[in-house]
Design a protein around this motif. Sequence first.
Motif, PDB file in Angstrom:
ATOM      1  N   SER A  20       0.822  -1.201   0.000  1.00 22.88           N
ATOM      2  CA  SER A  20       0.000   0.000   0.000  1.00 22.88           C
ATOM      3  C   SER A  20       0.859   1.256   0.000  1.00 22.88           C
ATOM      4  O   SER A  20       0.478   2.266  -0.558  1.00 22.88           O
ATOM      5  N   GLU A  21       2.044   1.215   0.606  1.00 22.48           N
ATOM      6  CA  GLU A  21       2.915   2.375   0.591  1.00 22.48           C
ATOM      7  C   GLU A  21       3.428   2.626  -0.827  1.00 22.48           C
ATOM      8  O   GLU A  21       3.520   3.752  -1.267  1.00 22.48           O
ATOM      9  N   ASP A  22       3.769   1.579  -1.556  1.00 26.00           N
ATOM     10  CA  ASP A  22       4.253   1.729  -2.921  1.00 26.00           C
ATOM     11  C   ASP A  22       3.163   2.250  -3.843  1.00 26.00           C
ATOM     12  O   ASP A  22       3.462   2.879  -4.846  1.00 26.00           O
ATOM     13  N   ALA A  23       1.910   1.988  -3.528  1.00 31.42           N
ATOM     14  CA  ALA A  23       0.808   2.438  -4.373  1.00 31.42           C
ATOM     15  C   ALA A  23       0.644   3.954  -4.322  1.00 31.42           C
ATOM     16  O   ALA A  23      -0.008   4.524  -5.172  1.00 31.42           O
ATOM     17  N   ASN A  24       1.249   4.608  -3.338  1.00 30.72           N
ATOM     18  CA  ASN A  24       1.136   6.053  -3.197  1.00 30.72           C
ATOM     19  C   ASN A  24       2.361   6.798  -3.704  1.00 30.72           C
ATOM     20  O   ASN A  24       2.560   7.957  -3.363  1.00 30.72           O
ATOM     21  N   VAL A  25       3.208   6.142  -4.488  1.00 32.76           N
ATOM     22  CA  VAL A  25       4.422   6.772  -4.978  1.00 32.76           C
ATOM     23  C   VAL A  25       4.498   6.612  -6.496  1.00 32.76           C
ATOM     24  O   VAL A  25       4.323   5.519  -7.018  1.00 32.76           O
ATOM     25  N   ILE A  26       4.765   7.709  -7.170  1.00 30.57           N
ATOM     26  CA  ILE A  26       4.953   7.682  -8.613  1.00 30.57           C
ATOM     27  C   ILE A  26       6.459   7.731  -8.873  1.00 30.57           C
ATOM     28  O   ILE A  26       7.116   8.701  -8.506  1.00 30.57           O
ATOM     29  N   GLU A  27       6.993   6.675  -9.451  1.00 30.82           N
ATOM     30  CA  GLU A  27       8.409   6.640  -9.809  1.00 30.82           C
ATOM     31  C   GLU A  27       8.528   6.166 -11.247  1.00 30.82           C
ATOM     32  O   GLU A  27       8.481   4.978 -11.520  1.00 30.82           O
ATOM     33  N   VAL A  28       8.677   7.095 -12.141  1.00 34.01           N
ATOM     34  CA  VAL A  28       8.810   6.774 -13.553  1.00 34.01           C
ATOM     35  C   VAL A  28       9.995   7.575 -14.087  1.00 34.01           C
ATOM     36  O   VAL A  28      10.205   8.719 -13.681  1.00 34.01           O
ATOM     37  N   GLU A  29      10.707   7.010 -15.010  1.00 36.68           N
ATOM     38  CA  GLU A  29      11.914   7.658 -15.504  1.00 36.68           C
ATOM     39  C   GLU A  29      11.704   8.480 -16.771  1.00 36.68           C
ATOM     40  O   GLU A  29      12.667   8.920 -17.379  1.00 36.68           O
ATOM     41  N   HIS A  30      10.458   8.709 -17.185  1.00 36.44           N
ATOM     42  CA  HIS A  30      10.162   9.512 -18.369  1.00 36.44           C
ATOM     43  C   HIS A  30       9.269  10.677 -17.947  1.00 36.44           C
ATOM     44  O   HIS A  30       8.237  10.469 -17.314  1.00 36.44           O
ATOM     45  N   ASN A  44      -8.337  11.082 -11.532  1.00 34.91           N
ATOM     46  CA  ASN A  44      -9.061   9.816 -11.661  1.00 34.91           C
ATOM     47  C   ASN A  44      -8.972   8.945 -10.406  1.00 34.91           C
ATOM     48  O   ASN A  44      -9.933   8.289 -10.039  1.00 34.91           O
ATOM     49  N   GLU A  45      -7.808   8.946  -9.741  1.00 28.86           N
ATOM     50  CA  GLU A  45      -7.655   8.129  -8.536  1.00 28.86           C
ATOM     51  C   GLU A  45      -8.001   8.889  -7.266  1.00 28.86           C
ATOM     52  O   GLU A  45      -8.180   8.290  -6.216  1.00 28.86           O
ATOM     53  N   LYS A  46      -8.037  10.215  -7.350  1.00 25.81           N
ATOM     54  CA  LYS A  46      -8.332  11.089  -6.199  1.00 25.81           C
ATOM     55  C   LYS A  46      -7.375  10.816  -5.038  1.00 25.81           C
ATOM     56  O   LYS A  46      -7.763  10.729  -3.880  1.00 25.81           O
ATOM     57  N   ASN A  47      -6.067  10.697  -5.361  1.00 26.70           N
ATOM     58  CA  ASN A  47      -5.043  10.347  -4.381  1.00 26.70           C
ATOM     59  C   ASN A  47      -4.022  11.478  -4.323  1.00 26.70           C
ATOM     60  O   ASN A  47      -3.104  11.541  -5.141  1.00 26.70           O
ATOM     61  N   ILE A  48      -4.171  12.356  -3.340  1.00 25.61           N
ATOM     62  CA  ILE A  48      -3.312  13.538  -3.240  1.00 25.61           C
ATOM     63  C   ILE A  48      -1.879  13.166  -2.870  1.00 25.61           C
ATOM     64  O   ILE A  48      -0.925  13.797  -3.341  1.00 25.61           O
ATOM     65  N   GLU A  49      -1.682  12.152  -2.050  1.00 27.67           N
ATOM     66  CA  GLU A  49      -0.329  11.733  -1.670  1.00 27.67           C
ATOM     67  C   GLU A  49       0.429  11.178  -2.871  1.00 27.67           C
ATOM     68  O   GLU A  49       1.614  11.449  -3.035  1.00 27.67           O
ATOM     69  N   LYS A  50      -0.237  10.406  -3.681  1.00 30.72           N
ATOM     70  CA  LYS A  50       0.408   9.859  -4.879  1.00 30.72           C
ATOM     71  C   LYS A  50       0.763  10.988  -5.838  1.00 30.72           C
ATOM     72  O   LYS A  50       1.848  11.001  -6.415  1.00 30.72           O
ATOM     73  N   ALA A  51      -0.124  11.942  -6.020  1.00 32.23           N
ATOM     74  CA  ALA A  51       0.159  13.086  -6.878  1.00 32.23           C
ATOM     75  C   ALA A  51       1.347  13.888  -6.339  1.00 32.23           C
ATOM     76  O   ALA A  51       2.238  14.269  -7.099  1.00 32.23           O
ATOM     77  N   ALA A  52       1.387  14.114  -5.050  1.00 41.21           N
ATOM     78  CA  ALA A  52       2.476  14.876  -4.431  1.00 41.21           C
ATOM     79  C   ALA A  52       3.817  14.167  -4.570  1.00 41.21           C
ATOM     80  O   ALA A  52       4.862  14.816  -4.630  1.00 41.21           O
ATOM     81  N   SER A  53       3.805  12.832  -4.650  1.00 38.29           N
ATOM     82  CA  SER A  53       5.059  12.084  -4.769  1.00 38.29           C
ATOM     83  C   SER A  53       5.756  12.340  -6.102  1.00 38.29           C
ATOM     84  O   SER A  53       6.945  12.070  -6.238  1.00 38.29           O
ATOM     85  N   ALA A  54       5.057  12.882  -7.080  1.00 39.22           N
ATOM     86  CA  ALA A  54       5.647  13.177  -8.380  1.00 39.22           C
ATOM     87  C   ALA A  54       6.178  14.600  -8.461  1.00 39.22           C
ATOM     88  O   ALA A  54       6.635  15.028  -9.511  1.00 39.22           O
ATOM     89  N   ARG A  67      -5.091  19.652   0.951  1.00 34.17           N
ATOM     90  CA  ARG A  67      -5.681  18.517   1.659  1.00 34.17           C
ATOM     91  C   ARG A  67      -6.649  17.642   0.856  1.00 34.17           C
ATOM     92  O   ARG A  67      -7.059  16.607   1.323  1.00 34.17           O
ATOM     93  N   SER A  68      -7.078  18.053  -0.318  1.00 30.90           N
ATOM     94  CA  SER A  68      -7.959  17.197  -1.114  1.00 30.90           C
ATOM     95  C   SER A  68      -7.637  17.377  -2.591  1.00 30.90           C
ATOM     96  O   SER A  68      -7.265  18.478  -3.012  1.00 30.90           O
ATOM     97  N   PRO A  69      -7.793  16.331  -3.372  1.00 35.47           N
ATOM     98  CA  PRO A  69      -7.533  16.451  -4.808  1.00 35.47           C
ATOM     99  C   PRO A  69      -8.465  17.461  -5.490  1.00 35.47           C
ATOM    100  O   PRO A  69      -8.059  18.160  -6.416  1.00 35.47           O
ATOM    101  N   GLN A  70      -9.695  17.555  -5.009  1.00 34.68           N
ATOM    102  CA  GLN A  70     -10.641  18.495  -5.592  1.00 34.68           C
ATOM    103  C   GLN A  70     -10.179  19.943  -5.381  1.00 34.68           C
ATOM    104  O   GLN A  70     -10.313  20.783  -6.267  1.00 34.68           O
ATOM    105  N   ALA A  71      -9.644  20.236  -4.196  1.00 37.41           N
ATOM    106  CA  ALA A  71      -9.157  21.586  -3.909  1.00 37.41           C
ATOM    107  C   ALA A  71      -7.926  21.919  -4.756  1.00 37.41           C
ATOM    108  O   ALA A  71      -7.802  23.035  -5.262  1.00 37.41           O
ATOM    109  N   VAL A  72      -7.028  20.953  -4.926  1.00 31.03           N
ATOM    110  CA  VAL A  72      -5.853  21.163  -5.776  1.00 31.03           C
ATOM    111  C   VAL A  72      -6.307  21.445  -7.206  1.00 31.03           C
ATOM    112  O   VAL A  72      -5.844  22.392  -7.842  1.00 31.03           O
TER     113      VAL A  72
END
Length: 143
Positions: A20-30, A44-54, A67-72
């Motif tokens: 579950s921790e890995d699901a909240n991290v975006i690690e792509v090399e492109h 689409n996923e409404k996951n602010i932590e995952k978005a912030a990881s990028a 604090r919310s994807p909608q507010a961002v």
Amino acid sequence: MMKFLSFLLLGFAFLLTGCSEDANVIEVEHPEKVTVAFFEALYNEKNIEKAASACSPALARIIRHYRSPQAVARHMFNMSYDKVEIKPDDSGVKVREQFKNKAIITVYFDGYYQENRIKDVKRLSLIQQDNKWFIDKILKDPF
């Protein structure tokens, strides 16, 4: 037998926590894929932590502040979607070859908000650190 079963359940719970921790991290090399994954996490996923990881640390702090994807989506991008398709500009330009550790990516949005179809374009500046791309800045509207 009861100790074995407890140990097995504990191990399974540990594996689930790790996944579950890995699901909240975006690690792509492109940079194009990082940008699309960022907006996928946000809209689409409404996951602010995952978005912030990028994002770079400064931009991630701003995103988490809302604090919310909608507010961002509303305050930082002035776009709201219930569901959206996100595509990077594929004009054939090799951005990574032109700029060694910086890239500017244009992204096209085509989606729906409250049954209304909305199309939009956004540009982001990305930086590369330790062979990983991070969104650094949201650029002004290209149009």
